[in-house]
Enzyme design. Structure first.
Site, PDB file in Angstrom:
ATOM      1  N   GLU A   1     -53.524  38.092 -95.747  1.00  0.00           N
ATOM      2  CA  GLU A   1     -54.550  37.354 -96.392  1.00  0.00           C
ATOM      3  C   GLU A   1     -54.585  35.921 -96.128  1.00  0.00           C
ATOM      4  O   GLU A   1     -53.890  35.257 -94.856  1.00  0.00           O
ATOM      5  CB  GLU A   1     -54.248  37.272 -97.827  1.00  0.00           C
ATOM      6  CG  GLU A   1     -52.865  36.849 -98.511  1.00  0.00           C
ATOM      7  CD  GLU A   1     -52.720  37.162 -99.858  1.00  0.00           C
ATOM      8  OE1 GLU A   1     -53.297  38.019-100.351  1.00  0.00           O
ATOM      9  OE2 GLU A   1     -51.669  36.665-100.224  1.00  0.00           O
TER      10      GLU A   1
ATOM     11  N   ASP B   1     -51.135  27.163-102.614  1.00  0.00           N
ATOM     12  CA  ASP B   1     -52.427  27.652-101.874  1.00  0.00           C
ATOM     13  C   ASP B   1     -52.900  26.447-101.147  1.00  0.00           C
ATOM     14  O   ASP B   1     -54.160  26.361-101.093  1.00  0.00           O
ATOM     15  CB  ASP B   1     -53.238  28.618-102.147  1.00  0.00           C
ATOM     16  CG  ASP B   1     -52.662  29.863-103.249  1.00  0.00           C
ATOM     17  OD1 ASP B   1     -51.603  30.258-102.600  1.00  0.00           O
ATOM     18  OD2 ASP B   1     -53.520  30.259-103.992  1.00  0.00           O
TER      19      ASP B   1
END
Length: 346
Positions: A181, A15
């Site tokens: 997301e 991420d």
């Protein structure tokens, strides 16, 4: 000619989020249930990275429990605005979304300011050209059954509160896409660009993008979506589940995107988890082209010749624990086991 070698940060560094301040690049990653939390990295050339610190430690009230196996601290966003670094993140072993700040990216980082009005995952912060601040995050979509969308709201930075209602601005590129997301908003030229991940975090992971001339307007999806994915490369392609991207530009106006991906071993085994990758980005007709010419993440790219090539000393393959302190490479499973950092040196 020098090359950027992928993954630029090997090992369990998922991420990634990136920002540039002057000639320096800064990057953070998820740490999930590990302690310390949120590793912070620095680079001058986008190829070589040194870890500066962890943003979350016991010193600023970091709490973590290893009892979820897929939770904890996930999907940080790092941004810089008028002398201050901001990291917005979620800690689902504690109170949810929060912001921490620092004048120096090497720390110390502040205690968290909790964002009680933003209940979902992957919250991101955006500073516009007029100094207005916005938070963007996923949530349950309006007027759609059991589906998720992306929401934005203005944010009062001084008081840590939302201004007005959260407004849905997009859902996803694919109809009923899994897990829309990791949203990031950018103001580039005449458009606001919204980049998200969708398709789930495994093999079908993908990067998609949309744009609007109004930050609160419904966003137009790129006809070329997904703009980056490896899901069409087959289950045996050596780099898998590519997604969760963030943009950065260089001082000379070149663009790159960082994102996560996994190297597979003997099938779908991903022993190192999600690692941090990079690719060049070219803008055409007001849309980004990821990894121009190939459309997939390569193991090497020519380095940007206008960035100073800045290698750091290579990390040793073995640690004999002959120092009074542990190297920043070391982290532990939740804060209750963090005392290992002290015991291991006794």
């Amino acid at each position: 000619m020098n090359n950027i070698v992928n993954p630029i940060i090997p090992g369990f560094y998922p991420d990634p989020s990136i920002c540039r301040v002057g000639d320096d690049f800064y990057l953070v990653c998820s740490s999930f249930e590990l302690y310390p939390g949120i590793p912070v990295f620095h680079s001058k050339d986008l190829a070589h990275w040194e870890q500066l610190c962890y943003a979350m430690t016991k010193e600023n009230g970091f709490h973590m429990e290893a009892n979820m196996f897929c939770g904890g601290v996930m999907a940080p966003t790092i941004r810089y605005h008028k002398g201050t670094f901001y990291i917005v993140n979620a800690n689902f072993a504690h109170k949810g979304n929060f912001i921490v700040t620092a004048k120096d990216p090497a720390g110390p980082w502040s205690e968290p300011r909790w964002l009680d009005e933003v209940p979902d995952i992957d919250c991101s912060i955006f500073f516009d050209n007029d100094d207005k601040v916005y938070l963007v995050a996923p949530g349950m979509a309006e007027n759609e059954d059991n589906h998720r969308g992306i929401f934005v709201s203005e944010f009062d930075l001084e008081n840590g509160r939302l201004i007005g209602e959260r407004k849905q601005i997009w859902n996803s590129a694919a109809r009923n896409a899994a897990s829309p997301e990791a949203p990031h908003i950018y103001h580039i030229g005449d458009y606001y660009y919204l980049m998200i991940a969708e398709g789930g975090t495994e093999h079908y992971h993908a990067v998609t993008i949309a744009r609007s001339k109004d930050i609160f307007g419904w966003y137009e999806g790129n006809p070329a979506n997904p703009v980056m994915t490896h899901r069409h490369m087959g289950f045996n392609y050596p780099i898998d589940n590519v997604g969760h991207a963030d943009f950065v530009d260089t001082p000379d106006g070149n663009w790159y995107a960082v994102m996560l991906g996994s190297r597979i071993i003997e099938g779908q085994h991903k022993n190192l988890g999600s690692e941090t990758y990079i690719c060049p980005v070219l803008w055409e007709r007001d849309w980004p082209i990821f990894s121009p010419g190939t459309g997939k993440i390569e193991f090497e790219y020519p380095a940007d010749e206008k960035l100073p090539w800045t290698p750091y000393p290579k990390k040793p393959a073995r640690d004999n624990f002959d120092s009074d302190t542990l190297d920043l490479d070391w982290s532990f499973w939740e804060i209750g086991r963090a005392s290992c950092r002290e015991r291991v040196l006794l």
